[in-house]
Design an enzyme around this catalytic site. Structure first.
Site, short mmCIF file in Angstrom:
data_model
loop_
_atom_site.label_atom_id
_atom_site.label_comp_id
_atom_site.label_asym_id
_atom_site.label_seq_id
_atom_site.Cartn_x
_atom_site.Cartn_y
_atom_site.Cartn_z
N ARG A 141 5.15 -8.08 -1.14
CA ARG A 141 5.07 -7.02 -2.16
C ARG A 141 5.80 -5.77 -1.66
O ARG A 141 5.51 -5.29 -0.57
CB ARG A 141 3.61 -6.68 -2.48
N CYS B 248 0.80 -1.24 0.00
CA CYS B 248 0.00 0.00 0.00
C CYS B 248 0.83 1.28 0.00
O CYS B 248 0.73 2.07 -0.95
CB CYS B 248 -0.95 0.00 1.19
P1 NAD Z 1 -4.88 -8.43 -3.83
O1 NAD Z 1 -3.91 -8.37 -4.93
O2 NAD Z 1 -4.56 -9.23 -2.60
O3 NAD Z 1 -6.29 -8.96 -4.37
C1 NAD Z 1 -6.91 -8.51 -5.51
C2 NAD Z 1 -7.74 -9.65 -6.07
O4 NAD Z 1 -8.57 -9.17 -7.12
C3 NAD Z 1 -6.92 -10.79 -6.66
O5 NAD Z 1 -7.24 -12.00 -6.04
C4 NAD Z 1 -7.30 -10.79 -8.15
O6 NAD Z 1 -7.33 -12.08 -8.73
C5 NAD Z 1 -8.70 -10.19 -8.07
N1 NAD Z 1 -9.16 -9.63 -9.35
C6 NAD Z 1 -8.50 -8.84 -10.24
N2 NAD Z 1 -9.28 -8.56 -11.31
C7 NAD Z 1 -10.47 -9.18 -11.09
C8 NAD Z 1 -11.69 -9.28 -11.83
N3 NAD Z 1 -11.82 -8.69 -13.03
N4 NAD Z 1 -12.69 -10.01 -11.31
C9 NAD Z 1 -12.56 -10.63 -10.14
N5 NAD Z 1 -11.44 -10.57 -9.38
C10 NAD Z 1 -10.40 -9.86 -9.85
O7 NAD Z 1 -5.18 -6.91 -3.43
P2 NAD Z 1 -5.45 -6.32 -1.97
O8 NAD Z 1 -4.18 -6.24 -1.21
O9 NAD Z 1 -6.62 -6.99 -1.38
O10 NAD Z 1 -5.84 -4.82 -2.36
C11 NAD Z 1 -7.05 -4.53 -3.03
C12 NAD Z 1 -7.27 -3.03 -2.96
O11 NAD Z 1 -7.45 -2.62 -1.60
C13 NAD Z 1 -6.10 -2.19 -3.49
O12 NAD Z 1 -6.60 -1.04 -4.09
C14 NAD Z 1 -5.34 -1.82 -2.21
O13 NAD Z 1 -4.60 -0.63 -2.35
C15 NAD Z 1 -6.48 -1.64 -1.24
N6 NAD Z 1 -6.11 -1.85 0.15
C16 NAD Z 1 -5.27 -2.86 0.49
C17 NAD Z 1 -4.94 -3.07 1.83
C18 NAD Z 1 -4.00 -4.17 2.22
O14 NAD Z 1 -3.51 -4.15 3.35
N7 NAD Z 1 -3.70 -5.13 1.36
C19 NAD Z 1 -5.49 -2.24 2.83
C20 NAD Z 1 -6.38 -1.24 2.43
C21 NAD Z 1 -6.68 -1.04 1.10
#
Ligand code: NAD
Length: 434
Positions: A332, A264
């Site tokens: 990451r 993030c």
């Molecule tokens: P991640 O990479 O762990 O998960 C994203 C998921 O989305 C993946 O499993 C991927 O296969 C799926 N995906 C992509 N395209 C898709 C589609 N067309 N249809 C269905 N599924 C699809 O990501 P994350 O870490 O959960 O982060 C997601 C969002 O939340 C980002 O914008 C991130 O900045 C935000 N965020 C993350 C955190 C964190 O701690 N990881 C905290 C707050 C906010």
């Protein structure tokens, strides 16, 4: 109320399971069929404390959570659809790649039958939720949906607790109907007196980036103060403690270290300034934070290298901790990984160990030597580098480890040891800023 969560990653799966814990029927969707299969088999695809138990509970016992790779299948009867897909940095640019978000919006658009909310929970630059509205409006009647920005603030490693007991909930929308539904959705938290900030879509999107950038600024700030402390014989931990006792400053995010990493902060800091630049706004402070943090791992590597008269070639290092922080297996943008790779590129031998992140680390840096324990990693090394502050590394049996090390040198990049105590144990100790 039926909920659909599109993107079953850290945020999507945690949100889905926590909403199920509130009692909502929830469907988690992911395009990665292997991931859905793994989850259907009852296995969590990543490490997050407590998540496995919630998965078992809500897929097997309450059956409130179901999983699918088809948005169409999931959408029937849904009242709220969350977008929780990734928004990584674009290749060779600082902007957020919104292609996953817009792709999902297109898919949602063709599957809306009855009125529902389409909610952005992914971290997206200001303007994105409006763009999603435009995508939906091109395909369906405007009366059939509302768009909302509801940024997520959970942290990996304490994600369930963060979701269940957040400091605040932010709801950005411009329809009172949407706001009522969102408030109803979060009623279980409102009853716990969680503050709800209802605002415009633009403000909600900016709140997320401004919050992450501010926290990143505190880290970059104390890291630079640590450099000053180090050069004049100060102690950054004392400085940070005294600063933190000032209630206007607060003690959190004032721990000097190897720089912020993870999925993030680095990407959000970059995307925030990139968005502002496009609007001719100069977020010069955040630019400086990004610049400062990007240099940080290399500065640490030079410090390590200097101890060996800039000849790390052939030296062996135990790198303890590979995830970007404890209690997650997420590597990451992990600074531990950047440091390990950089030393490897200088022809050092890296023996790596992490309690949870070995598989992810191996996928990214297969050239390292992966060890099954701290003891194995520290055997015959020229120095130990404590790169991530897992609890397991806070009480190492140094007396025992020392017997098997080539040289008794420790680089404690997380300041988890007391310098004097280690010196008393005949270690050569290097912390950060002390
Ligand atoms: P991640 O990479 O762990 O998960 C994203 C998921 O989305 C993946 O499993 C991927 O296969 C799926 N995906 C992509 N395209 C898709 C589609 N067309 N249809 C269905 N599924 C699809 O990501 P994350 O870490 O959960 O982060 C997601 C969002 O939340 C980002 O914008 C991130 O900045 C935000 N965020 C993350 C955190 C964190 O701690 N990881 C905290 C707050 C906010």
């Amino acid at each position: 109320m039926k909920l659909v969560i599109v993107g079953t990653g850290y945020v999507g799966l945690v949100s889905g399971l926590c909403f199920a814990e509130f009692g909502y029927e929830t469907v988690c969707v992911d395009k990665d069929e292997k991931r859905i299969e793994t989850l259907k088999n009852g296995e969590c695809p990543f490490y997050e404390p407590g998540l496995q138990d919630l998965l078992t509970k809500h897929t097997k016992d309450t059956k409130l959570l179901s999983l699918t790779s088809s948005i169409g299948e999931a959408m029937s009867g849904a009242k709220v659809v969350f977008i929780t897909v990734g928004t990584p940095t674009k290749r060779l640019e600082d902007e957020a790649d919104l292609s996953y978000v817009y792709k999902v919006a297109e898919e949602i658009a063709v599957n809306i039958k009855d009125y529902c909310l389409v909610v952005t929970k992914s971290t997206v630059p200001v303007g994105t939720t409006r763009e999603i509205n435009t995508i939906l409006s091109a395909k369906i009647d405007k009366n059939k949906f509302d768009t909302v920005s509801n940024p997520e603030f959970l942290r990996e490693g304490s994600a369930i607790n963060d979701f269940m007991r957040p400091d605040r909930i932010v709801i950005g929308c411009d329809s009172s109907k949407a706001e009522i539904i969102m408030r109803e959705l979060y009623r279980p938290l409102y009853l716990l007196e969680t503050p709800i900030v209802a605002t415009t879509i633009e403000s909600a999107e900016i709140i997320k980036y401004a919050s992450n950038s501010f926290l990143a600024t505190k880290i970059a700030f104390i890291n630079e103060v640590a450099d000053l402390c180090e050069s004049v014989g100060g102690n950054v931990q004392d400085v940070a403690k005294a600063m933190g006792l000032d209630k206007r400053i607060g003690p959190k995010f004032l721990h000097a270290g190897p720089g912020f990493g993870g999925s993030c902060f680095p990407k959000d800091v970059k995307a925030f300034t990139a968005t502002a630049k496009k609007l001719n706004i100069n977020l010069s402070i955040i630019d400086a934070v990004n610049y400062s943090n990007q240099r940080r791992p290399e500065q640490i590597v030079s410090k390590i290298s200097k101890r060996f008269n800039d000849k790390v070639k052939g030296k062996t290092f135990a790198v303890l901790g590979l995830s970007f922080k404890p209690n997650t297996n997420d590597v990451r943008d992990s600074t531990s990984m950047i440091i390990a790779e950089s030393l490897y590129n200088k022809e050092a031998i890296i023996k790596a160990y992490d309690p949870q992140a070995m598989i992810n680390a191996k996928n990214k840096l297969p050239q390292l030597i992966f060890c099954t324990s701290v003891t194995e990693a520290c055997k015959d090394v020229d120095a130990i580098i404590i790169a991530t502050e897992w609890n397991e590394f806070r009480a190492l049996d140094l007396k025992e480890l020392k017997k098997h090390m080539k040289s008794k040198i420790i680089f404690d990049l997380r300041n988890i040891y007391n310098k004097d105590e280690l010196i008393n144990q005949q270690f050569e100790y290097y912390g950060i800023g002390k």
